[in-house]
Design a protein around this motif. Structure first.
Motif, PDB file in Angstrom:
ATOM      1  N   ASP A   1      46.314  46.277  43.838  1.00 32.92           N
ATOM      2  CA  ASP A   1      47.210  46.916  43.055  1.00 32.92           C
ATOM      3  C   ASP A   1      47.924  45.633  42.834  1.00 32.92           C
ATOM      4  O   ASP A   1      48.447  45.256  41.345  1.00 32.92           O
ATOM      5  CB  ASP A   1      48.258  47.730  43.886  1.00 32.92           C
ATOM      6  CG  ASP A   1      47.797  49.123  43.994  1.00 32.92           C
ATOM      7  OD1 ASP A   1      46.768  49.478  43.243  1.00 32.92           O
ATOM      8  OD2 ASP A   1      48.114  49.881  44.824  1.00 32.92           O
ATOM      9  N   ALA A   2      48.183  44.622  43.768  1.00 35.23           N
ATOM     10  CA  ALA A   2      48.922  43.479  43.322  1.00 35.23           C
ATOM     11  C   ALA A   2      48.323  42.312  42.644  1.00 35.23           C
ATOM     12  O   ALA A   2      48.849  41.922  41.662  1.00 35.23           O
ATOM     13  CB  ALA A   2      49.240  42.572  44.809  1.00 35.23           C
ATOM     14  N   LEU A   3      46.990  42.292  42.588  1.00 33.32           N
ATOM     15  CA  LEU A   3      46.166  41.523  41.664  1.00 33.32           C
ATOM     16  C   LEU A   3      46.248  42.055  40.486  1.00 33.32           C
ATOM     17  O   LEU A   3      46.465  41.253  39.347  1.00 33.32           O
ATOM     18  CB  LEU A   3      44.929  41.492  42.438  1.00 33.32           C
ATOM     19  CG  LEU A   3      44.577  40.495  43.483  1.00 33.32           C
ATOM     20  CD1 LEU A   3      43.064  40.849  44.231  1.00 33.32           C
ATOM     21  CD2 LEU A   3      44.836  39.021  43.284  1.00 33.32           C
TER      22      LEU A   3
ATOM     23  N   GLN B   1      42.474  37.511  39.919  1.00 36.53           N
ATOM     24  CA  GLN B   1      41.356  37.960  40.594  1.00 36.53           C
ATOM     25  C   GLN B   1      41.318  37.420  41.732  1.00 36.53           C
ATOM     26  O   GLN B   1      41.739  36.023  42.040  1.00 36.53           O
ATOM     27  CB  GLN B   1      40.176  37.731  39.685  1.00 36.53           C
ATOM     28  CG  GLN B   1      39.850  38.835  38.508  1.00 36.53           C
ATOM     29  CD  GLN B   1      41.082  38.257  37.291  1.00 36.53           C
ATOM     30  OE1 GLN B   1      41.022  37.248  37.067  1.00 36.53           O
ATOM     31  NE2 GLN B   1      41.347  39.380  36.610  1.00 36.53           N
ATOM     32  N   ALA B   2      40.505  37.831  42.993  1.00 36.72           N
ATOM     33  CA  ALA B   2      40.203  37.153  44.333  1.00 36.72           C
ATOM     34  C   ALA B   2      38.780  37.509  44.346  1.00 36.72           C
ATOM     35  O   ALA B   2      38.091  38.406  43.783  1.00 36.72           O
ATOM     36  CB  ALA B   2      41.131  37.640  44.981  1.00 36.72           C
ATOM     37  N   ALA B   3      38.145  37.118  45.660  1.00 38.24           N
ATOM     38  CA  ALA B   3      37.026  37.463  46.044  1.00 38.24           C
ATOM     39  C   ALA B   3      37.247  38.267  47.217  1.00 38.24           C
ATOM     40  O   ALA B   3      37.994  37.670  48.146  1.00 38.24           O
ATOM     41  CB  ALA B   3      35.999  36.217  46.316  1.00 38.24           C
TER      42      ALA B   3
ATOM     43  N   THR C   1      37.614  45.498  37.483  1.00 36.37           N
ATOM     44  CA  THR C   1      38.790  44.725  37.030  1.00 36.37           C
ATOM     45  C   THR C   1      38.408  43.128  37.451  1.00 36.37           C
ATOM     46  O   THR C   1      39.262  42.248  37.275  1.00 36.37           O
ATOM     47  CB  THR C   1      39.976  44.897  38.125  1.00 36.37           C
ATOM     48  OG1 THR C   1      39.723  44.951  39.599  1.00 36.37           O
ATOM     49  CG2 THR C   1      40.393  46.465  37.762  1.00 36.37           C
ATOM     50  N   GLY C   2      37.174  42.759  37.513  1.00 38.84           N
ATOM     51  CA  GLY C   2      37.083  41.298  37.733  1.00 38.84           C
ATOM     52  C   GLY C   2      36.970  40.951  39.105  1.00 38.84           C
ATOM     53  O   GLY C   2      36.863  39.543  38.896  1.00 38.84           O
TER      54      GLY C   2
ATOM     55  N   ARG D   1      46.712  29.350  38.276  1.00 38.86           N
ATOM     56  CA  ARG D   1      45.769  30.475  38.215  1.00 38.86           C
ATOM     57  C   ARG D   1      44.876  30.949  39.377  1.00 38.86           C
ATOM     58  O   ARG D   1      44.628  30.156  40.155  1.00 38.86           O
ATOM     59  CB  ARG D   1      44.769  30.235  37.025  1.00 38.86           C
ATOM     60  CG  ARG D   1      45.431  30.057  35.569  1.00 38.86           C
ATOM     61  CD  ARG D   1      44.138  29.678  34.903  1.00 38.86           C
ATOM     62  NE  ARG D   1      43.472  30.659  34.525  1.00 38.86           N
ATOM     63  CZ  ARG D   1      42.238  30.723  33.782  1.00 38.86           C
ATOM     64  NH1 ARG D   1      41.616  29.427  33.344  1.00 38.86           N
ATOM     65  NH2 ARG D   1      41.379  31.920  33.536  1.00 38.86           N
ATOM     66  N   CYS D   2      45.093  32.147  39.753  1.00 37.99           N
ATOM     67  CA  CYS D   2      44.152  32.782  40.882  1.00 37.99           C
ATOM     68  C   CYS D   2      42.927  33.388  40.201  1.00 37.99           C
ATOM     69  O   CYS D   2      43.089  34.552  39.433  1.00 37.99           O
ATOM     70  CB  CYS D   2      45.331  33.839  41.527  1.00 37.99           C
ATOM     71  SG  CYS D   2      44.249  34.347  43.208  1.00 37.99           S
ATOM     72  N   LEU D   3      41.907  32.839  40.557  1.00 39.72           N
ATOM     73  CA  LEU D   3      40.450  33.342  39.890  1.00 39.72           C
ATOM     74  C   LEU D   3      39.753  33.830  41.038  1.00 39.72           C
ATOM     75  O   LEU D   3      39.797  33.651  42.294  1.00 39.72           O
ATOM     76  CB  LEU D   3      40.022  32.201  39.283  1.00 39.72           C
ATOM     77  CG  LEU D   3      40.844  31.785  37.953  1.00 39.72           C
ATOM     78  CD1 LEU D   3      40.078  30.331  37.572  1.00 39.72           C
ATOM     79  CD2 LEU D   3      40.841  32.628  36.902  1.00 39.72           C
ATOM     80  N   ALA D   4      38.637  34.505  40.657  1.00 47.70           N
ATOM     81  CA  ALA D   4      37.516  35.161  41.558  1.00 47.70           C
ATOM     82  C   ALA D   4      36.430  33.805  41.538  1.00 47.70           C
ATOM     83  O   ALA D   4      36.026  33.586  40.496  1.00 47.70           O
ATOM     84  CB  ALA D   4      36.981  36.470  41.119  1.00 47.70           C
TER      85      ALA D   4
END
Length: 377
Positions: free
Chosen positions: A222-224, A230-232, A253-254, A369-372
């Motif tokens: 929900d937070a992302l 995105q995160a892993a 959602t990636g 940026r927060c990425l996966a």
């Protein structure tokens, strides 16, 4: 071998950070006695020497004397002796001759840890004092640096709960500390080095989390989603087998999905990876080559990589520091901001939605940026 090298480098960096004077790194060492944060000053700030943490003897005097330990200083024959006395269930003494490199307890036992004098203040090795007088001490990482918390067993509580409860006291002490140094109010955006927006603008941050509890993961997603980030998520086999809906949400959602395999579990790492991918394929019609390995040998890690998996060797391991609130988010932002370029961060299972939102707010404000992670990142 690579994990051992990374661990060694991390430990070396940590020891270097602890050896650097507080002012050089822009961080400070607060001192708390039981539930009270003491005045912050360069004259009485704890420091590390010879691998031991030193605290001022003044924490055992006057208004601070609620550790059930007292102190007296005597001078005779040109020498000075500092005596600690008291204790909880059993009376103890610990004598420091300031001209010698050891201390002596009431039974004549010698401890080769000395007192150190700086600027007229006598500092004592807290590990030795705590052992003799049955005290507890902890060094807690906080947004402004570190909190040295010395206490009796009766005042003991969760370190993070205490740090959160003491945050107002620490900010007040820090503000007064800056004023006395002529640096202005810590709440001023120009003077303050705190805040979650402490990273380098344009930085790519790859957050990696453990997925074991469905409700906790749902809140993190929900937070992302709220921040378009995105995160892993490295999932245990049990999670992969029972949380098909969340796995489908992640892929839609990636978010990146990896497998968390622990060599200390009942089955082999290879069996866990195979079972995890089978469950993931059943839920999403897809598989993954991302893996996070726990308690593995170098040989096992090499074999997993030869199988085609991309193992997580994070740049920053924050798994022992829960991302639970805004204070923790500020600290994480500082640590990420100390590194140049892209940085991968292992948070383990200690992230909470509130802390993640605070961290993502800081990233957004600073243009980061927060990425996966992907299999080719």
């Amino acid at each position: 071998m690579r994990r051992k090298l990374l661990a060694a480098l991390f430990c070396a960096a940590l020891m270097l950070q602890l050896a650097v004077p507080a002012g050089a790194a822009g961080s400070v060492y607060f001192t708390a006695v039981n539930k009270n944060v003491l005045k912050l000053s360069d004259a009485t700030m704890p420091f590390w020497s010879g691998g031991y943490l030193y605290v001022p003897s003044s924490i055992f005097t006057g208004a601070n004397r609620d550790l059930q330990v007292g102190v007296t200083v005597t001078s005779s024959g040109g020498g000075t002796t500092l005596l600690l006395y008291g204790g909880g269930t059993e009376f103890q003494t610990l004598s420091f001759d300031l001209s010698k490199d050891f201390a002596v307890d009431k039974n004549g036992n010698m401890y080769f840890q000395k007192a150190i004098q700086r600027g007229g203040v006598t500092f004592l090795p807290i590990s030795l004092v705590a052992r003799v007088f049955d005290l507890v001490y902890t060094v807690i990482e906080v947004s402004r640096g570190y909190l040295v918390w010395v206490r009796t067993h009766s005042a003991d509580m969760s370190e993070r709960i205490f740090a959160d409860a003491a945050s107002y006291q620490m900010e007040s002490r820090y503000s007064q500390y800056l004023k006395e140094q002529g640096q202005g109010d810590a709440s001023s955006g120009e003077e303050s080095t705190g805040g979650a927006a402490q990273t380098t603008s344009g930085q790519r941050v790859y957050l990696c989390l453990e997925a074991a509890d469905g409700s906790a993961v749902s809140a993190l997603l929900d937070a992302l989603d709220q921040y378009g980030s995105q995160a892993a998520f490295y999932c245990t086999v049990d999670f992969l087998e029972r949380e098909g809906a969340l796995l489908r949400r992640m892929t839609a959602t990636g978010q990146a999905v990896g497998i968390l395999a622990d060599a200390a579990a009942g089955s082999t790492v290879a069996e866990q990876l195979a079972a995890g991918n089978a469950a993931l394929e059943a839920a999403t019609c897809g598989r993954t080559r991302l893996a996070r390995l726990e308690n593995v040998s170098d040989q096992t890690a090499a074999e997993v990589e030869q199988m085609g998996y991309v193992c997580l060797w994070e740049d920053l391991d924050r798994s022992i520091y829960p991302l639970s609130n805004s204070s923790a988010a500020e600290v994480l932002a500082r640590r990420v901001g100390e590194r140049s370029g892209s940085v991968s961060v292992w948070l383990g299972d200690g992230a909470a939605a509130a802390g993640l939102r605070a961290f993502l707010t800081g990233l957004r404000q600073s243009g980061d940026r927060c990425l996966a992670l992907t299999e080719t990142t």
